[in-house]
Design a protein around this motif. Structure first.
Motif, PDB file in Angstrom:
ATOM      1  N   PRO A 508      31.418  37.000  39.894  1.00 42.16           N
ATOM      2  CA  PRO A 508      30.449  36.248  39.867  1.00 42.16           C
ATOM      3  C   PRO A 508      29.216  36.226  39.678  1.00 42.16           C
ATOM      4  N   ALA A 509      28.635  35.785  39.113  1.00 38.95           N
ATOM      5  CA  ALA A 509      26.679  35.820  40.053  1.00 38.95           C
ATOM      6  C   ALA A 509      26.888  34.624  40.572  1.00 38.95           C
ATOM      7  N   TYR A 510      25.825  35.274  41.803  1.00 38.71           N
ATOM      8  CA  TYR A 510      25.557  34.542  42.679  1.00 38.71           C
ATOM      9  C   TYR A 510      24.629  33.248  42.703  1.00 38.71           C
ATOM     10  N   HIS A 511      23.544  34.140  41.721  1.00 33.58           N
ATOM     11  CA  HIS A 511      22.101  33.383  41.822  1.00 33.58           C
ATOM     12  C   HIS A 511      23.056  32.546  40.318  1.00 33.58           C
ATOM     13  N   ARG A 512      23.745  32.397  39.524  1.00 32.93           N
ATOM     14  CA  ARG A 512      24.077  30.706  38.925  1.00 32.93           C
ATOM     15  C   ARG A 512      25.063  30.752  39.292  1.00 32.93           C
ATOM     16  N   PRO A 513      25.356  29.643  40.250  1.00 33.39           N
ATOM     17  CA  PRO A 513      26.738  29.503  40.406  1.00 33.39           C
ATOM     18  C   PRO A 513      26.953  28.396  39.518  1.00 33.39           C
ATOM     19  N   GLY A 514      28.634  27.805  39.552  1.00 34.51           N
ATOM     20  CA  GLY A 514      29.121  26.425  38.567  1.00 34.51           C
ATOM     21  C   GLY A 514      29.557  27.423  36.540  1.00 34.51           C
ATOM     22  N   VAL A 515      28.919  26.662  36.758  1.00 37.26           N
ATOM     23  CA  VAL A 515      29.248  27.573  35.057  1.00 37.26           C
ATOM     24  C   VAL A 515      29.404  28.769  35.298  1.00 37.26           C
ATOM     25  N   GLU A 516      28.564  29.657  35.550  1.00 42.16           N
ATOM     26  CA  GLU A 516      28.759  30.995  35.775  1.00 42.16           C
ATOM     27  C   GLU A 516      29.948  31.523  36.578  1.00 42.16           C
ATOM     28  N   THR A 517      30.678  31.161  37.374  1.00 38.55           N
ATOM     29  CA  THR A 517      32.026  30.929  38.235  1.00 38.55           C
ATOM     30  C   THR A 517      32.472  30.570  37.623  1.00 38.55           C
ATOM     31  N   ALA A 518      32.793  29.050  36.562  1.00 44.03           N
ATOM     32  CA  ALA A 518      33.798  28.851  35.643  1.00 44.03           C
ATOM     33  C   ALA A 518      34.007  29.814  34.836  1.00 44.03           C
ATOM     34  N   ALA A 519      32.933  30.100  34.383  1.00 46.66           N
ATOM     35  CA  ALA A 519      32.978  31.037  32.814  1.00 46.66           C
ATOM     36  C   ALA A 519      33.758  32.293  33.250  1.00 46.66           C
ATOM     37  N   TRP A 520      33.707  33.086  34.205  1.00 44.24           N
ATOM     38  CA  TRP A 520      33.713  34.051  34.859  1.00 44.24           C
ATOM     39  C   TRP A 520      35.625  33.969  35.163  1.00 44.24           C
ATOM     40  N   ALA A 521      36.049  33.418  36.136  1.00 43.50           N
ATOM     41  CA  ALA A 521      37.291  32.697  36.115  1.00 43.50           C
ATOM     42  C   ALA A 521      38.670  32.316  35.047  1.00 43.50           C
ATOM     43  N   ARG A 522      37.333  32.632  33.481  1.00 40.11           N
ATOM     44  CA  ARG A 522      38.215  31.991  32.938  1.00 40.11           C
ATOM     45  C   ARG A 522      38.593  33.709  31.969  1.00 40.11           C
ATOM     46  N   ARG A 523      37.041  34.108  31.990  1.00 37.36           N
ATOM     47  CA  ARG A 523      37.622  36.147  31.693  1.00 37.36           C
ATOM     48  C   ARG A 523      38.204  35.725  32.532  1.00 37.36           C
ATOM     49  N   MET A 524      38.643  36.403  33.565  1.00 36.16           N
ATOM     50  CA  MET A 524      39.604  36.946  34.559  1.00 36.16           C
ATOM     51  C   MET A 524      41.095  36.844  33.884  1.00 36.16           C
ATOM     52  N   THR A 525      40.931  35.582  34.424  1.00 40.18           N
ATOM     53  CA  THR A 525      42.112  34.513  33.924  1.00 40.18           C
ATOM     54  C   THR A 525      43.373  35.128  32.405  1.00 40.18           C
ATOM     55  N   THR A 526      41.755  35.468  31.542  1.00 40.98           N
ATOM     56  CA  THR A 526      42.448  35.472  30.012  1.00 40.98           C
ATOM     57  C   THR A 526      42.832  37.556  30.265  1.00 40.98           C
ATOM     58  N   ALA A 527      41.735  38.232  30.728  1.00 41.99           N
ATOM     59  CA  ALA A 527      42.203  39.085  31.628  1.00 41.99           C
ATOM     60  C   ALA A 527      43.949  39.939  31.473  1.00 41.99           C
ATOM     61  N   LEU A 528      43.484  39.484  32.536  1.00 45.36           N
ATOM     62  CA  LEU A 528      45.059  39.338  33.538  1.00 45.36           C
ATOM     63  C   LEU A 528      46.148  38.365  32.931  1.00 45.36           C
ATOM     64  N   ARG A 529      46.684  38.355  32.102  1.00 45.62           N
ATOM     65  CA  ARG A 529      47.252  37.662  31.103  1.00 45.62           C
ATOM     66  C   ARG A 529      47.720  38.308  29.964  1.00 45.62           C
ATOM     67  N   LEU A 530      46.273  38.773  29.601  1.00 44.38           N
ATOM     68  CA  LEU A 530      46.390  40.329  27.623  1.00 44.38           C
ATOM     69  C   LEU A 530      47.154  41.727  29.094  1.00 44.38           C
ATOM     70  N   LEU A 531      46.550  41.602  30.146  1.00 44.45           N
ATOM     71  CA  LEU A 531      47.225  43.114  31.297  1.00 44.45           C
ATOM     72  C   LEU A 531      48.991  42.973  31.390  1.00 44.45           C
ATOM     73  N   ARG A 532      49.103  41.383  31.037  1.00 48.75           N
ATOM     74  CA  ARG A 532      50.512  41.323  31.741  1.00 48.75           C
ATOM     75  C   ARG A 532      51.620  41.270  30.959  1.00 48.75           C
ATOM     76  N   ARG A 533      50.674  40.626  29.271  1.00 43.69           N
ATOM     77  CA  ARG A 533      51.236  40.958  28.401  1.00 43.69           C
ATOM     78  C   ARG A 533      51.903  42.519  27.566  1.00 43.69           C
ATOM     79  N   THR A 534      50.854  43.207  27.549  1.00 44.97           N
ATOM     80  CA  THR A 534      50.634  44.739  27.131  1.00 44.97           C
ATOM     81  C   THR A 534      51.636  46.067  27.932  1.00 44.97           C
ATOM     82  N   GLY A 535      52.214  45.161  29.335  1.00 43.20           N
ATOM     83  CA  GLY A 535      52.470  45.698  30.370  1.00 43.20           C
ATOM     84  C   GLY A 535      51.911  46.797  31.403  1.00 43.20           C
ATOM     85  N   ARG A 536      50.750  46.502  31.274  1.00 46.36           N
ATOM     86  CA  ARG A 536      50.037  47.145  32.109  1.00 46.36           C
ATOM     87  C   ARG A 536      50.495  46.509  33.703  1.00 46.36           C
TER      88      ARG A 536
END
Length: 536
Positions: A508-536
């Motif tokens: 996450p961007a350290y110059h925009r803590p809080g909201v940006e970090t939460a958004a980054w965590a949601r994006r990464m969680t979605t990406a990991l779930r997608l990779l799991r479903r596709t067998g990567r």
């Protein structure tokens, strides 16, 4: 000084006939080869096991000589590393051809300095040629940059890069003076390194002959530096300077090498002792098992790291196997001639003869049964010892657990496969083993349960040794690391990972803590779930 040995004929006696023949002599080029050694200290007079007479005076290297060798190797290595793998491969392929063309001279040297029969010396020449060709053909693929999966598909581009470690210190032994020098030196050179090499003083000229062929094949001479002296004197000097250390020898010394290398945080490759078992299962073909045991136990007069010293035979076959094995052993021909007629040659030194003699005498004095052999044969050669078979060897005898390193084997019986595996694994060593069975699947299943780095099925040692595309190394007290295979080359490299990130950042961007970090965590969680479903 180079001394040409006089010829000498072996004498035959009942039970173990000798083969008439004259020992080989040193080539006229031996003195010139010794000029390549970085040594200014007192000389050591090498003795041929074939006659007990002198061969050459080998100078010894002091700390300053070793330092000079490393300085020269370091300077040469920079230019060599810049050469393409294809260029380095060309040197090894030319060496391959020279080895085969000039093998008679190499066989003479191996016999003269190690004492082994010519039929076992030729294994060394062929082994070195095979290894030179293998790494010449494989190196470019193994050393090229490799794409690796990145942190995020498409967005992360990751590569694995290989670099030589620098200058490799090699301490090689006397028992396989050509093979065990080449096994470390050739892949180290192929990977772009230089080498400082200490061959055993007793077999110095054999190693220098290989180096001379490599230089003739196009290797810059400074890349392969040679120093001389006893291992206890020169070995620590090498380990104190090398970027990687390769040692073949006893487990006791191997621990010291490993400790010194660990203190400097440099890698160490160690091939150490063994007390190797051979199992004859109850469905084995006896003719195949007997011949396999003969070869596995007595090649190079038992002075082979992977040599068999313990034979376990199923109850159903034990008596008949023992009868045939003893009878076949008694027919083996002893000799010190430079021809292919002898089945066994000599032990390498008076020290080896003393150890073998003491192990047999101790076992017999404590109740073991001697079935054949058991005697030195000075009428044939000063260090010749008859191939020897015993039963009734028990744990309070020295040869039960200690490595004899000679033409001596103990035969035992077992009931079930489970018992056989337990007996085979009842050792602090784990270098080599063999299994003989009428069923390939059963033999391989038992082999998989044996605690050793290499296990041969229906063969003594050659099947694994000759499979240079597969790794070969020891477990437990038999060593660290492995020769052959991809590992046999890649161990001489340092690995570097280079990764380039594009687009979406991984943090996450350290110059925009809080909201940006939460958004980054949601994006990464979605990406990991997608990779799991596709067998990567």
């Amino acid at each position: 000084m180079t001394t040409v040995l006089p010829g000498r004929a072996g004498a035959a006696t009942a039970g173990n006939p000798a083969v008439d023949g004259h020992p080989p002599a040193l080539p006229a080029t031996a003195a010139a080869m010794l000029d390549a050694v970085r040594a200014t200290g007192p000389t050591f007079t090498a003795v041929s096991p074939l006659t007990g007479g002198p061969t050459v005076d080998v100078p010894s290297s002091g700390p300053a000589d070793v330092a000079d060798a490393f300085a020269g190797a370091t300077e040469a290595q920079r230019a060599w590393a810049a050469r393409s793998p294809a260029h380095r491969a060309g040197v090894l392929l030319t060496l391959h051809d020279l080895l085969l063309d000039r093998q008679a001279e190499g066989l003479d040297l191996i016999q003269l300095e190690s004492g082994k029969a010519r039929r076992h010396a030729v294994e060394e020449v062929l082994d070195v040629a095979i290894n030179a060709r293998h790494y010449a053909r494989r190196a470019a693929r193994l050393l090229r940059p490799r794409r690796r999966a990145g942190a995020l598909p498409v967005l992360t581009r990751t590569r694995e890069l290989r670099f030589p470690v620098g200058v490799v210190g090699v301490v090689s032994p006397w028992n396989y003076p050509l093979s065990l020098a080449a096994a470390e030196v050739l892949p180290a050179l192929m990977a772009g390194n230089a080498v400082v090499h200490r061959p055993d003083p007793a077999t110095m000229v054999t190693a220098l002959w290989l180096r001379a062929l490599a230089v003739e094949a196009g290797l810059p001479p400074a890349l392969w530096q040679v120093v001389a002296g006893e291992g206890a004197d020169v070995g620590p000097e090498i380990t104190a300077r090398a970027d990687m250390v390769c040692f073949t020898g006893s487990t006791r010394v191997g621990r010291e090498v490993a400790a010194q290398a660990a203190h400097r945080l440099v890698p160490a490759a160690l091939e150490l002792g063994g007390k190797n078992p051979l199992l004859v299962l109850d469905d084995a073909d006896l003719d195949t098992a007997v011949e396999g045991a003969i070869r596995g136990c007595f090649a190079s007069a038992g002075q082979l790291c992977v040599s068999i010293e313990r034979v376990y035979v199923a109850d159903r076959l034990h008596d008949e196997f023992l009868r045939r094995f003893v009878a076949r052993t008694a027919t083996l021909r002893l000799g010190v001639g430079g021809d292919f007629d002898a089945d066994l040659g000599s032990l390498a030194s008076a020290r080896q003869l003393d150890t073998v003699t003491a192990h047999v005498a101790d076992a017999v004095a404590k109740g073991a049964t001697l079935h054949t052999g058991g005697r030195p044969r000075p009428d044939i050669g000063p260090y010749v010892f008859e191939p020897t078979v015993l039963t009734g060897v028990t744990p309070h005898m020295a040869m039960y657990a200690e490595e004899t390193f000679g033409p001596v084997v103990a035969v035992y019986r077992f009931g079930t496969d489970d018992e056989a595996v337990a007996l085979a694994n009842d050792t602090r060593y784990g270098l080599n083993a063999s299994v003989f069975s009428g069923s390939g699947a059963r033999g391989e299943a038992v082999a998989a349960r044996i605690e050793a780095g290499s296990v041969n099925v229906d063969d003594g040692y050659s099947a694994v040794w000759g499979s240079v595309d597969a790794p070969m190394g020891g477990w437990k007290d038999s060593g660290l690391g492995g020769r052959h295979g991809d590992e046999g080359l890649l161990r001489f490299t340092r690995v570097k990972t280079v990764a380039r990130q594009r687009g979406l950042g991984l943090t996450p961007a350290y110059h925009r803590p809080g909201v940006e970090t939460a958004a980054w965590a949601r994006r990464m969680t979605t990406a990991l779930r997608l990779l799991r479903r596709t067998g990567r």
